[in-house]
Scaffold this motif. Sequence first.
Motif, PDB file in Angstrom:
ATOM      1  N   PHE A  11     -27.772  -1.900 -42.887  1.00  0.00           N
ATOM      2  CA  PHE A  11     -28.189  -0.511 -43.100  1.00  0.00           C
ATOM      3  C   PHE A  11     -27.131   0.322 -43.797  1.00  0.00           C
ATOM      4  N   LYS A  65     -38.296  -3.988 -41.337  1.00  0.00           N
ATOM      5  CA  LYS A  65     -38.912  -3.567 -42.607  1.00  0.00           C
ATOM      6  C   LYS A  65     -38.213  -2.349 -43.196  1.00  0.00           C
ATOM      7  N   ARG A  66     -37.643  -1.490 -42.350  1.00  0.00           N
ATOM      8  CA  ARG A  66     -36.968  -0.302 -42.877  1.00  0.00           C
ATOM      9  C   ARG A  66     -35.712  -0.676 -43.661  1.00  0.00           C
ATOM     10  N   ASN A  67     -35.175  -1.887 -43.444  1.00  0.00           N
ATOM     11  CA  ASN A  67     -33.991  -2.348 -44.170  1.00  0.00           C
ATOM     12  C   ASN A  67     -34.343  -3.380 -45.238  1.00  0.00           C
ATOM     13  N   ASN A 106     -35.349  -3.206 -48.309  1.00  0.00           N
ATOM     14  CA  ASN A 106     -34.806  -3.020 -49.661  1.00  0.00           C
ATOM     15  C   ASN A 106     -33.419  -3.638 -49.788  1.00  0.00           C
ATOM     16  N   ASP A 113     -38.468  -5.555 -35.147  1.00  0.00           N
ATOM     17  CA  ASP A 113     -39.724  -5.299 -35.858  1.00  0.00           C
ATOM     18  C   ASP A 113     -40.816  -6.151 -35.218  1.00  0.00           C
ATOM     19  N   CYS A 160     -29.134   6.940 -34.143  1.00  0.00           N
ATOM     20  CA  CYS A 160     -29.738   8.177 -34.656  1.00  0.00           C
ATOM     21  C   CYS A 160     -28.696   9.282 -34.779  1.00  0.00           C
ATOM     22  N   ASN A 173     -33.500  11.564 -40.967  1.00  0.00           N
ATOM     23  CA  ASN A 173     -32.485  10.505 -41.006  1.00  0.00           C
ATOM     24  C   ASN A 173     -32.483   9.674 -39.735  1.00  0.00           C
ATOM     25  N   ASP A 198     -35.235   6.927 -39.649  1.00  0.00           N
ATOM     26  CA  ASP A 198     -34.931   5.765 -40.491  1.00  0.00           C
ATOM     27  C   ASP A 198     -33.954   4.807 -39.825  1.00  0.00           C
ATOM     28  N   SER A 199     -33.136   5.319 -38.907  1.00  0.00           N
ATOM     29  CA  SER A 199     -32.111   4.479 -38.289  1.00  0.00           C
ATOM     30  C   SER A 199     -32.461   4.024 -36.877  1.00  0.00           C
ATOM     31  N   GLN A 219     -38.187   2.608 -33.538  1.00  0.00           N
ATOM     32  CA  GLN A 219     -39.218   3.221 -34.381  1.00  0.00           C
ATOM     33  C   GLN A 219     -39.821   4.465 -33.720  1.00  0.00           C
TER      34      GLN A 219
END
Length: 369
Positions: free
Chosen positions: A78, A112-114, A116, A145, A293, A346, A349-350, A354
């Motif tokens: 991340f 999935k949030r990471n 990319n 996930d 967070c 923010n 996302d971290s 979820q």
Amino acid sequence: MKKLGFGAMRLPENGRFSKGIDLDLTCEMIDYFIEKGYNYFDTAYPYHSGKSEETLKKCLVERYSREDFILIDKLPTFFLKKEEDMEKYFNIQQERCGVEYFDYYLIHDIAKRNLNAIRKFNPYEYVKKLKKEGKVKHIGFSFHDDAEFLEEMLNEMPEIEVVMLQINYLDWESSAVQSRKCYEICRKYNKEIMVMEPLKGGTLVNVPDKAKDILKTSKPEMSVPSWALRFVAGLKDVSIVFSGMHSIEDVKENIETMDNFEPLDEKEHKILQDVAGIIKGVNIIPCTYCNYCAENCEDNIPISKFFELYNADLRENHFKFSKYLDEYNEYASIAAYASDCTFCGNCVDSCPQQLDIPEYMGDVADYFE
């Protein structure tokens, strides 16, 4: 091998509002842990804002022979901005921990949030290179996930040896965490399974009174946390269970459970299902207090601490006259109030759980303010 591991995400701190780790107490905890025959330690780059790794260097690495302990660290996906960052972070972690190699090195927080960063920088190939060079002995990833995505990742990373999963009896049938489904996928692919959050950040220690009464009535000799540890340690193919220990009492209690380990029987599994239902019915925020967070909060809100106080108040049924209001105001006066949230996102996302944190911040503000 004994199945209890020492999680270094919730080490004891010096004082109520301090971010400094109590080194003397941590050394005492580690000494007792090793003395009793346990030797697995888990840390990560962001734990305690980087102080966790440094603390293990001072309290573990510099005080024991390297062969006396097993050390696990993680590559922070991340934080990756460019490919060179992987080597940069690994070198920092080696220096912080003071070791020439890690026994296990995991890709941190496959989710999935990471995705990319996972696709762009390919940390899988990087950790394989580290293993080939002898800088790590075993490679894997920690996972937050759903089971379908886990299977996709295992197919893309066939040489992964170990998966660290969030498993506990509260999340076993959770539609968000999917503990059982993810556990079954790892067994399907014959992967070593390590467990994190067996106590769900203390949620399964400080259970509602009704749930506590059920557990104590069923087995008076067993502590409340021991039920949760026995649940995960009794699962087939689980190699190690990491508990984030905050005090010497935590260490002693966990070791007592594991030294006298007995898997749950069918009746006890049913009792935990009933207890899980009670806990879910209290409407607490399903936070594990990892504090990822707050590290990314533009408004400087101590999110995890506020969630902890809110949950504690709900569990103890002080709805009209809050037991934790003064403590909430103390933290808020030093940092920020829940109502100061600007909904930047923010934190969402971290969050490995979820959670819709801004929405929960509104609940906390309504409750305490």
